[in-house]
Design a protein around this motif. Sequence first.
Motif, short mmCIF file in Angstrom:
data_model
loop_
_atom_site.label_atom_id
_atom_site.label_comp_id
_atom_site.label_asym_id
_atom_site.label_seq_id
_atom_site.Cartn_x
_atom_site.Cartn_y
_atom_site.Cartn_z
N GLY A 57 -57.02 -16.28 -20.87
CA GLY A 57 -56.64 -15.88 -19.51
C GLY A 57 -55.20 -15.41 -19.44
O GLY A 57 -54.55 -15.18 -20.47
N GLN A 58 -54.73 -15.24 -18.23
CA GLN A 58 -53.40 -14.71 -17.99
C GLN A 58 -52.61 -15.70 -17.14
O GLN A 58 -53.06 -16.09 -16.07
N LEU A 59 -51.43 -16.05 -17.63
CA LEU A 59 -50.58 -17.01 -16.93
C LEU A 59 -49.29 -16.33 -16.50
O LEU A 59 -48.69 -15.60 -17.28
N ILE A 60 -48.92 -16.59 -15.27
CA ILE A 60 -47.61 -16.12 -14.81
C ILE A 60 -46.71 -17.34 -14.62
O ILE A 60 -47.12 -18.33 -14.03
N ILE A 61 -45.51 -17.25 -15.18
CA ILE A 61 -44.50 -18.27 -14.92
C ILE A 61 -43.42 -17.61 -14.06
O ILE A 61 -42.71 -16.71 -14.52
N ARG A 62 -43.33 -18.05 -12.82
CA ARG A 62 -42.27 -17.53 -11.96
C ARG A 62 -41.01 -18.32 -12.19
O ARG A 62 -41.03 -19.56 -12.28
N LEU A 63 -39.91 -17.59 -12.33
CA LEU A 63 -38.58 -18.18 -12.48
C LEU A 63 -37.74 -17.68 -11.33
O LEU A 63 -38.12 -16.71 -10.64
#
Lengths: 120, 120
Positions: A57-63
């Motif tokens: 899958g696809q993971l987004i890590i917001r910073l």
Amino acid sequence: MIQKVTLRDKFELFHDHWHPRIVGQVNDMHVKLTRLKGEFLWHTHDEEDEMFLVVEGQLIIRLRDGEVALGPGEFIVIPHGVEHQPVAMEEVLVMLFEPVGTLNTGNVENERTVAQLDWI
Amino acid sequence: MIQKVTLRDKFELFHDHWHPRIVGQVNDMHVKLTRLKGEFLWHTHDEEDEMFLVVEGQLIIRLRDGEVALGPGEFIVIPHGVEHQPVAMEEVLVMLFEPVGTLNTGNVENERTVAQLDWI
């Protein structure tokens, strides 16, 4: 004899989201698996660095200064003290490496905190 | 901003065998990548547990009481003090997770020891 761990088999043992399971220990670090879907909360870990390795899958890590998108075979290490928010538009399967005792919600404790993690 | 690591891209940066590179740090643990081919030496690590996660290929870990065969998406943790010999009949791409300062040859120091590891 020492047993290997097959990630796919372990992931089949649970299907809930944001609830990590422990699948290994390397000195004082835990290897955990988790399924993520939707938005998690913004949090930091005061002392623990946290590694996210995407298995599927696809993971987004917001910073606070942008966001990073990760696919299978990609990882990121979030240093302790750095605010982050994991986001999964669709379900993501993730392997985590972090110190024993790391809380999933870091400096925040609420209904999403999983205080007691199980070995599977 | 914090950068992600794409395993495939990092593996393309080197092609020698039995020479780990560092690609990440999580508190006092290093994440390393290595290509393996052939038989390594029997060794132990006095204090360091060592995790092998296979990214590509087939890895055999020989133990004194048997052997474990691992394919992609499988890992094993060799506890400190346990003798082991990694063997790769064909080339294997492996991600390692172990304490900072872990020697590849453990309690043995010889021409296969890589004393100084590079970050890539």
